[in-house]
Scaffold this active site. Structure first.
Site, PDB file in Angstrom:
ATOM      1  N   GLY A  12       0.784  -1.236   0.000  1.00  0.00           N
ATOM      2  CA  GLY A  12       0.000   0.000   0.000  1.00  0.00           C
ATOM      3  C   GLY A  12       0.813   1.281   0.000  1.00  0.00           C
ATOM      4  O   GLY A  12       0.309   2.337   0.371  1.00  0.00           O
ATOM      5  N   THR A  13       2.064   1.231  -0.434  1.00  0.00           N
ATOM      6  CA  THR A  13       2.865   2.478  -0.446  1.00  0.00           C
ATOM      7  C   THR A  13       2.313   3.463  -1.458  1.00  0.00           C
ATOM      8  O   THR A  13       2.333   4.671  -1.246  1.00  0.00           O
ATOM      9  CB  THR A  13       4.350   2.193  -0.760  1.00  0.00           C
ATOM     10  OG1 THR A  13       4.469   1.681  -2.078  1.00  0.00           O
ATOM     11  CG2 THR A  13       4.955   1.255   0.257  1.00  0.00           C
ATOM     12  N   ASN A  14       1.752   2.968  -2.563  1.00  0.00           N
ATOM     13  CA  ASN A  14       1.131   3.884  -3.543  1.00  0.00           C
ATOM     14  C   ASN A  14      -0.159   4.461  -2.985  1.00  0.00           C
ATOM     15  O   ASN A  14      -0.471   5.633  -3.199  1.00  0.00           O
ATOM     16  CB  ASN A  14       0.884   3.146  -4.865  1.00  0.00           C
ATOM     17  CG  ASN A  14       2.141   3.063  -5.715  1.00  0.00           C
ATOM     18  OD1 ASN A  14       2.555   4.048  -6.296  1.00  0.00           O
ATOM     19  ND2 ASN A  14       2.755   1.903  -5.749  1.00  0.00           N
ATOM     20  N   ASN A 108      -3.815   2.501 -13.879  1.00  0.00           N
ATOM     21  CA  ASN A 108      -2.930   1.529 -13.228  1.00  0.00           C
ATOM     22  C   ASN A 108      -1.516   2.064 -13.222  1.00  0.00           C
ATOM     23  O   ASN A 108      -1.089   2.720 -14.169  1.00  0.00           O
ATOM     24  CB  ASN A 108      -2.967   0.197 -13.999  1.00  0.00           C
ATOM     25  CG  ASN A 108      -2.034  -0.857 -13.408  1.00  0.00           C
ATOM     26  OD1 ASN A 108      -2.062  -1.106 -12.209  1.00  0.00           O
ATOM     27  ND2 ASN A 108      -1.185  -1.447 -14.243  1.00  0.00           N
ATOM     28  N   HIS A 110       2.330   0.866 -13.297  1.00  0.00           N
ATOM     29  CA  HIS A 110       3.151  -0.325 -13.558  1.00  0.00           C
ATOM     30  C   HIS A 110       4.618   0.061 -13.355  1.00  0.00           C
ATOM     31  O   HIS A 110       5.051   1.107 -13.869  1.00  0.00           O
ATOM     32  CB  HIS A 110       2.915  -0.858 -14.977  1.00  0.00           C
ATOM     33  CG  HIS A 110       3.741  -2.061 -15.285  1.00  0.00           C
ATOM     34  ND1 HIS A 110       3.434  -3.319 -14.796  1.00  0.00           N
ATOM     35  CD2 HIS A 110       4.897  -2.193 -15.973  1.00  0.00           C
ATOM     36  CE1 HIS A 110       4.362  -4.164 -15.198  1.00  0.00           C
ATOM     37  NE2 HIS A 110       5.274  -3.513 -15.901  1.00  0.00           N
TER      38      HIS A 110
HETATM   39  C1  GRF Z   1       4.876  -1.439  -6.647  1.00  0.00           C
HETATM   40  O1  GRF Z   1       6.107  -1.486  -7.339  1.00  0.00           O
HETATM   41  C2  GRF Z   1       3.739  -1.508  -7.653  1.00  0.00           C
HETATM   42  O2  GRF Z   1       4.020  -0.822  -8.853  1.00  0.00           O
HETATM   43  C3  GRF Z   1       3.655  -2.966  -7.897  1.00  0.00           C
HETATM   44  O3  GRF Z   1       3.744  -3.520  -6.598  1.00  0.00           O
HETATM   45  C4  GRF Z   1       4.652  -2.713  -5.823  1.00  0.00           C
HETATM   46  C5  GRF Z   1       4.087  -2.462  -4.446  1.00  0.00           C
HETATM   47  O4  GRF Z   1       3.055  -1.534  -4.532  1.00  0.00           O
HETATM   48  N1  GRF Z   1       2.450  -3.380  -8.568  1.00  0.00           N
HETATM   49  P1  GRF Z   1       2.347  -0.986  -3.166  1.00  0.00           P
HETATM   50  O5  GRF Z   1       3.446  -0.706  -2.180  1.00  0.00           O
HETATM   51  O6  GRF Z   1       1.421  -2.088  -2.680  1.00  0.00           O
HETATM   52  O7  GRF Z   1       1.609   0.247  -3.578  1.00  0.00           O
END
Ligand code: GRF
Length: 207
Positions: A12-14, A108, A110
Site C-alpha cells: 500500500g505504499t502507492n 494503473n 506499472h
Molecule cells: C509497486 O512497485 C507496484 O508498482 C507494484 O507492486 C509494488 C508495491 O506496490 N504493482 P504498493 O506498495 O502495494 O503500492
C-alpha cells in the site's frame, strides 16, 4: 469532489502516497471512498483502516467465475459512487465487465517503462529483476488507462529512473517507487480530476 476507489494487493505504499497528497492539498478535490484488496493480509488494508477509509477484501479465489468477481467489484464501487478506479500495487486481473462498467475511468501504475518489462507474468518485483537481467541503464514507472489487455491501455505518464551498479531488484523497486510511482500516480489522478486527459487513437493527450 472526485470519488476514488483504490484496488490494492500488497504494502500500500502507492495508496499511502495518494492519501498524503490528499492531506497536503495537492489532491484537495479528491476523496478515497473505498479500498478493495485482492488479498486479506495486505498491509494496504491497515493503511485504509488507520485513515478511516471504507475497505474490503474481494478475492478472485472466492469467486467461481471472473463474471462473479467483476460483479462483486462493481457492486462495491457503485455503492461508493466511485468516479475513478486506481489500481495501486494491484496484482490481480479484472474482467471485461468491470472494465466496460468503468470504461476510461480505470488507471494503473506499472513499475517499468511500458512496453518494456510488462505483461501477464511481469508484476511486483519481476519487472525490476527483468530490467536488471537485460542490463538496461534506465527503467521507471508508467501510469496508463486500463483496457482489456494486460498493461496495454493508453499511457498517461511515465518517469524514468537510473539503474545503478550493484542494484538488486529490491533496491531498484524502492528507488522506482520513491522517485517515480508515488509521484506520477498522484499527478495522473490530478490530471483526471481536472479533465485534462483526452484519449485519441489509443493515445493520451494532456490538455
Ligand atoms: C509497486 O512497485 C507496484 O508498482 C507494484 O507492486 C509494488 C508495491 O506496490 N504493482 P504498493 O506498495 O502495494 O503500492
Amino acid at each position: 469532489m472526485l470519488n476514488i476507489g483504490v484496488l490494492v494487493s500488497g504494502n500500500g505504499t502507492n495508496l499511502q502516497a495518494i492519501i498524503n497528497n490528499i492531506y497536503n492539498g495537492y489532491l484537495a478535490r479528491c476523496m478515497i471512498v473505498t479500498v478493495v484488496s485482492s488479498n486479506q493480509d495486505a498491509f494496504a488494508l491497515q493503511i485504509a483502516k488507520e485513515n478511516n477509509i471504507f475497505h474490503a477484501t474481494i478475492s478472485k479465489k472466492g469467486c467461481k467465475t471472473i463474471k462473479e468477481y467483476d460483479k462483486k467489484l462493481i457492486a462495491n464501487f457503485k455503492m461508493q459512487k466511485v468516479d475513478l478506479v486506481v489500481m495501486a500495487g494491484f496484482n490481480s486481473i479484472v474482467g471485461k465487465d468491470f472494465i466496460q462498467e468503468f470504461k476510461n475511468k480505470i488507471i494503473n501504475i506499472h513499475p517499468s517503462l511500458i512496453p518494456s518489462f510488462c505483461g501477464k507474468s511481469l508484476y511486483g518485483m519481476k519487472p525490476h529483476q527483468a530490467a536488471l537481467n537485460y542490463g538496461v541503464k534506465v527503467t521507471g514507472a508508467t501510469v496508463h488507462f486500463v483496457d482489456e489487455g494486460v498493461d496495454t491501455g493508453p499511457i498517461i505518464l511515465q518517469k524514468a529512473v537510473k539503474i545503478k551498479d550493484n542494484d538488486t531488484a529490491e533496491i531498484l523497486q524502492q528507488r522506482v517507487m520513491k522517485k517515480a510511482e508515488w509521484k506520477i500516480l498522484s499527478k495522473a489522478i490530478k490530471l483526471f480530476e481536472e479533465n485534462r486527459l483526452v484519449i485519441e487513437n489509443n493515445k493520451v493527450k494532456i490538455l
